[in-house]
Motif scaffolding. Sequence first.
Motif, PDB file in Angstrom:
ATOM      1  N   GLY A 297       0.773  -1.239   0.000  1.00 45.06           N
ATOM      2  CA  GLY A 297       0.000   0.000   0.000  1.00 45.06           C
ATOM      3  C   GLY A 297       0.805   1.290   0.000  1.00 45.06           C
ATOM      4  O   GLY A 297       0.312   2.318  -0.463  1.00 45.06           O
ATOM      5  N   LEU A 298       2.019   1.260   0.530  1.00 49.72           N
ATOM      6  CA  LEU A 298       2.899   2.432   0.554  1.00 49.72           C
ATOM      7  C   LEU A 298       4.268   2.028   0.032  1.00 49.72           C
ATOM      8  O   LEU A 298       4.702   0.896   0.243  1.00 49.72           O
ATOM      9  CB  LEU A 298       3.071   2.971   1.984  1.00 49.72           C
ATOM     10  N   SER A 299       4.954   2.959  -0.580  1.00 49.81           N
ATOM     11  CA  SER A 299       6.320   2.672  -1.025  1.00 49.81           C
ATOM     12  C   SER A 299       7.229   2.550   0.189  1.00 49.81           C
ATOM     13  O   SER A 299       6.913   3.049   1.284  1.00 49.81           O
ATOM     14  CB  SER A 299       6.827   3.793  -1.934  1.00 49.81           C
ATOM     15  N   LEU A 300       8.362   1.910   0.006  1.00 51.75           N
ATOM     16  CA  LEU A 300       9.328   1.793   1.093  1.00 51.75           C
ATOM     17  C   LEU A 300       9.827   3.169   1.530  1.00 51.75           C
ATOM     18  O   LEU A 300      10.065   3.405   2.716  1.00 51.75           O
ATOM     19  CB  LEU A 300      10.498   0.901   0.680  1.00 51.75           C
ATOM     20  N   GLY A 301       9.958   4.089   0.590  1.00 49.73           N
ATOM     21  CA  GLY A 301      10.381   5.440   0.941  1.00 49.73           C
ATOM     22  C   GLY A 301       9.377   6.142   1.846  1.00 49.73           C
ATOM     23  O   GLY A 301       9.766   6.793   2.822  1.00 49.73           O
ATOM     24  N   VAL A 302       8.110   6.022   1.540  1.00 50.12           N
ATOM     25  CA  VAL A 302       7.077   6.637   2.375  1.00 50.12           C
ATOM     26  C   VAL A 302       7.084   5.999   3.761  1.00 50.12           C
ATOM     27  O   VAL A 302       6.980   6.695   4.783  1.00 50.12           O
ATOM     28  CB  VAL A 302       5.685   6.531   1.707  1.00 50.12           C
ATOM     29  N   LYS A 303       7.221   4.683   3.816  1.00 51.20           N
ATOM     30  CA  LYS A 303       7.297   4.005   5.113  1.00 51.20           C
ATOM     31  C   LYS A 303       8.512   4.496   5.901  1.00 51.20           C
ATOM     32  O   LYS A 303       8.431   4.720   7.116  1.00 51.20           O
ATOM     33  CB  LYS A 303       7.359   2.486   4.925  1.00 51.20           C
TER      34      LYS A 303
END
Length: 127
Positions: A54-60
């Motif tokens: 659901g979210l990119s690793l960068g956003v996480k």
Amino acid sequence: MDTKDLADKGLKLRKELFGEAAVAQRMNAFGEFGEPLQHIINAYAYGDVWSRPGLSLGVKSLAMIAMMAAANRPAELRVHLKGALKNGCSPEEIREILLLVALYCGIPAANEAHRAAMDVLKEEKAL
């Protein structure tokens, strides 16, 4: 998927995010006593939640930076700052997240987080 499979999947992702040496150091920090905790971290944090699409690793990574800064967890903050850089986050994105921390969590938290960020960005030659 059983927890062994989740732990294996999580350990693989964790090594990709933070590097073999850093993961080995953290996994061995508490010896045999810490093995159950490491299993939980690998299986649930990285094998399940971090692996969700659901979210990119960068956003996480940026979310983790904000949470660790707000919670005053400097050791974990440094880990996730390094991970954010490996996940493609820029120093500018990290700075913007830390400005949000200042606004919503207070200047002292942001000051400490900026110190950690400067150290990590220099270490990683990102500045």
